[in-house]
Design a protein around this motif. Structure first.
Motif, PDB file in Angstrom:
ATOM      1  N   GLU A   1      -4.162  14.711  -5.005  1.00  0.00           N
ATOM      2  CA  GLU A   1      -4.789  15.401  -3.885  1.00  0.00           C
ATOM      3  C   GLU A   1      -4.882  14.528  -2.647  1.00  0.00           C
ATOM      4  O   GLU A   1      -5.611  14.858  -1.708  1.00  0.00           O
ATOM      5  CB  GLU A   1      -6.203  15.865  -4.287  1.00  0.00           C
ATOM      6  CG  GLU A   1      -6.204  16.872  -5.431  1.00  0.00           C
ATOM      7  CD  GLU A   1      -7.606  17.326  -5.798  1.00  0.00           C
ATOM      8  OE1 GLU A   1      -8.565  16.765  -5.225  1.00  0.00           O
ATOM      9  OE2 GLU A   1      -7.741  18.225  -6.640  1.00  0.00           O
ATOM     10  N   ASP A   2      -4.165  13.416  -2.622  1.00  0.00           N
ATOM     11  CA  ASP A   2      -4.152  12.583  -1.427  1.00  0.00           C
ATOM     12  C   ASP A   2      -3.326  13.232  -0.327  1.00  0.00           C
ATOM     13  O   ASP A   2      -2.548  14.164  -0.565  1.00  0.00           O
ATOM     14  CB  ASP A   2      -3.591  11.193  -1.755  1.00  0.00           C
ATOM     15  CG  ASP A   2      -4.461  10.446  -2.763  1.00  0.00           C
ATOM     16  OD1 ASP A   2      -5.664  10.772  -2.833  1.00  0.00           O
ATOM     17  OD2 ASP A   2      -3.937   9.572  -3.471  1.00  0.00           O
ATOM     18  N   ASP A   3      -3.464  12.704   0.880  1.00  0.00           N
ATOM     19  CA  ASP A   3      -2.748  13.287   2.014  1.00  0.00           C
ATOM     20  C   ASP A   3      -1.239  13.109   1.892  1.00  0.00           C
ATOM     21  O   ASP A   3      -0.470  13.931   2.399  1.00  0.00           O
ATOM     22  CB  ASP A   3      -3.234  12.644   3.324  1.00  0.00           C
ATOM     23  CG  ASP A   3      -4.690  12.982   3.612  1.00  0.00           C
ATOM     24  OD1 ASP A   3      -5.155  14.022   3.093  1.00  0.00           O
ATOM     25  OD2 ASP A   3      -5.351  12.213   4.333  1.00  0.00           O
ATOM     26  N   ASP A   4      -0.822  12.038   1.258  1.00  0.00           N
ATOM     27  CA  ASP A   4       0.613  11.761   1.135  1.00  0.00           C
ATOM     28  C   ASP A   4       1.240  12.355  -0.117  1.00  0.00           C
ATOM     29  O   ASP A   4       2.442  12.177  -0.333  1.00  0.00           O
ATOM     30  CB  ASP A   4       0.852  10.248   1.135  1.00  0.00           C
ATOM     31  CG  ASP A   4       0.399   9.593   2.429  1.00  0.00           C
ATOM     32  OD1 ASP A   4       0.492  10.260   3.472  1.00  0.00           O
ATOM     33  OD2 ASP A   4      -0.048   8.431   2.392  1.00  0.00           O
ATOM     34  N   ASP A   5       0.480  13.045  -0.946  1.00  0.00           N
ATOM     35  CA  ASP A   5       1.021  13.620  -2.175  1.00  0.00           C
ATOM     36  C   ASP A   5       1.722  14.944  -1.898  1.00  0.00           C
ATOM     37  O   ASP A   5       1.594  15.535  -0.813  1.00  0.00           O
ATOM     38  CB  ASP A   5      -0.105  13.842  -3.195  1.00  0.00           C
ATOM     39  CG  ASP A   5      -0.668  12.521  -3.701  1.00  0.00           C
ATOM     40  OD1 ASP A   5       0.052  11.511  -3.621  1.00  0.00           O
ATOM     41  OD2 ASP A   5      -1.826  12.504  -4.147  1.00  0.00           O
TER      42      ASP A   5
ATOM     43  N   LYS B   1       0.825  -1.207   0.000  1.00  0.00           N
ATOM     44  CA  LYS B   1       0.000   0.000   0.000  1.00  0.00           C
ATOM     45  C   LYS B   1       0.861   1.262   0.000  1.00  0.00           C
ATOM     46  O   LYS B   1       0.479   2.289  -0.577  1.00  0.00           O
ATOM     47  CB  LYS B   1      -0.932  -0.008   1.212  1.00  0.00           C
ATOM     48  CG  LYS B   1      -1.979  -1.107   1.168  1.00  0.00           C
ATOM     49  CD  LYS B   1      -2.828  -1.010  -0.090  1.00  0.00           C
ATOM     50  CE  LYS B   1      -3.858  -2.120  -0.148  1.00  0.00           C
ATOM     51  NZ  LYS B   1      -4.678  -2.067  -1.384  1.00  0.00           N
TER      52      LYS B   1
ATOM     53  N   SER C   1       0.551   4.152  -2.887  1.00  0.00           N
ATOM     54  CA  SER C   1       0.257   5.556  -2.579  1.00  0.00           C
ATOM     55  C   SER C   1       1.342   6.508  -3.061  1.00  0.00           C
ATOM     56  O   SER C   1       1.080   7.692  -3.279  1.00  0.00           O
ATOM     57  CB  SER C   1       0.058   5.722  -1.071  1.00  0.00           C
ATOM     58  OG  SER C   1       1.253   5.395  -0.376  1.00  0.00           O
TER      59      SER C   1
END
Length: 333
Positions: free
Chosen positions: A225-229, A214, A218
């Protein structure tokens, strides 16, 4: 559920089949090279993720060179905005004629033309400053092109599919391989008398490997726009504000040059410490030979006895050994 079925549902003959199936899965599960396949995949994704971040161009060096080398006020850059109507028309016209290729290099070409114009108008004093600014523009363009390459060429989809299939296949087989049954033996041949009713270590293994997968999923595309981007919007805002501050607000400005408290010293003998940092004060590290003591007798230099052979004799013997002839001898012959 499988453990409950084995204990409460299956009859004796079915339990034997269940036992054979567990032994079969336990024997062949290790044939799946999960650690190698998944580790190599995560390594590629992590390296690619970090390289994409360091490939994001920062305009700070260009702004510093512009502020230092181009003379005169440039406040009109602030008043002009980010894109003029004439620039939009040019880009739209070029996109209509050549729609297949990216146009990220157009503003950089315009900037290079402005640098050349500034040199002709005398705003840049020497050609070395022109070359410095142009080199930074080319470096900026190269970073943008590298980002487009990362966006165009991604990790092959078949590799992602192989890794995902390997992980899920491994744990489907591990579910059966980790089940307990009567007279189950461990690797050294002893009976496994501990019945935990639940495969604890297989569950932990599942969390580790699945979490690893995972993480790679990610990070494979960090521009989203993900939190880890990456915080791309923040980067754009920061770069614009810092560039305008360097070029416009701080153009040829600096604090007044005055004598500081270390003016009369070659270098500060000791820098002041705060109360919080005083407890971390350390002695300067010493080299490995700092405390080496050499006896006085061993430190004396051995006198060198000069050779009695003259330099002319050495040259003569060398020339004679190779049958050397001087140019005047050759001419006389």
């Amino acid at each position: 559920m499988l453990s409950i079925i084995y204990r409460l549902v299956l009859n004796e003959q079915q339990q034997i089949i269940f036992k054979s199936l567990v032994q079969y899965c336990a024997a062949y599960t290790n044939l799946i090279p999960l650690s190698f396949v998944l580790g190599f995949y995560v390594s590629i994704v992590m390296t690619r993720w970090w390289n994409q971040y360091i490939s994001i161009p920062w305009p700070d060096p260009i702004a510093v060179f512009v502020s230092a080398n181009i003379h005169g006020q440039v406040n009109h850059l602030v008043e002009a905005g980010l894109l003029m109507e004439s620039e939009r028309v040019i880009m739209a016209d070029l996109n209509s004629r050549f729609p297949r290729h990216s146009k990220h290099w157009m503003p950089i070409v315009w900037a290079a033309s402005i640098v050349t114009r500034a040199r002709k108008e005398g705003r840049i004093r020497d050609d070395f400053a022109v070359k410095t600014v142009i080199d930074e523009l080319n470096k900026f363009r190269g970073q943008c092109g590298l980002l487009i390459s990362y966006d165009t060429i991604s990790v092959p989809l078949v590799y992602t599919q192989v890794v995902t299939l390997a992980v899920y296949s491994f744990f489907i087989a591990s579910i059966m391989a980790s089940q307990w049954y009567h007279d189950k033996k461990v690797e050294d041949g002893h009976l496994n008398k501990i019945d935990l009713y639940f495969p604890v270590f297989s569950t932990l293994q599942f969390f580790f490997y699945m979490g690893w997968l995972k993480v790679a999923e990610s990070l494979i595309n960090p521009f989203g726009e993900d939190d880890d981007d990456f915080e791309v919007n923040w980067l754009v805002d920061r770069n614009l504000q810092v560039s305008y501050m360097i070029v416009d607000e701080m153009h040829h400005e600096h604090p007044e040059l005055i004598r500081d408290q270390y003016w009369d010293e070659v270098f500060p003998a000791e820098l002041p410490y705060t109360v919080g940092a005083e407890q971390f004060r350390e002695e300067h590290p010493q080299p490995s030979t700092a405390n080496m003591a050499i006896p006085k007798a061993a430190a004396e230099v051995i006198p060198v006895v000069p050779s009695k052979i003259k330099v002319d004799e050495m040259v003569g013997k060398s020339a004679q050994s190779v049958n050397y002839r001087f140019p005047d001898q050759i001419d006389s012959e």
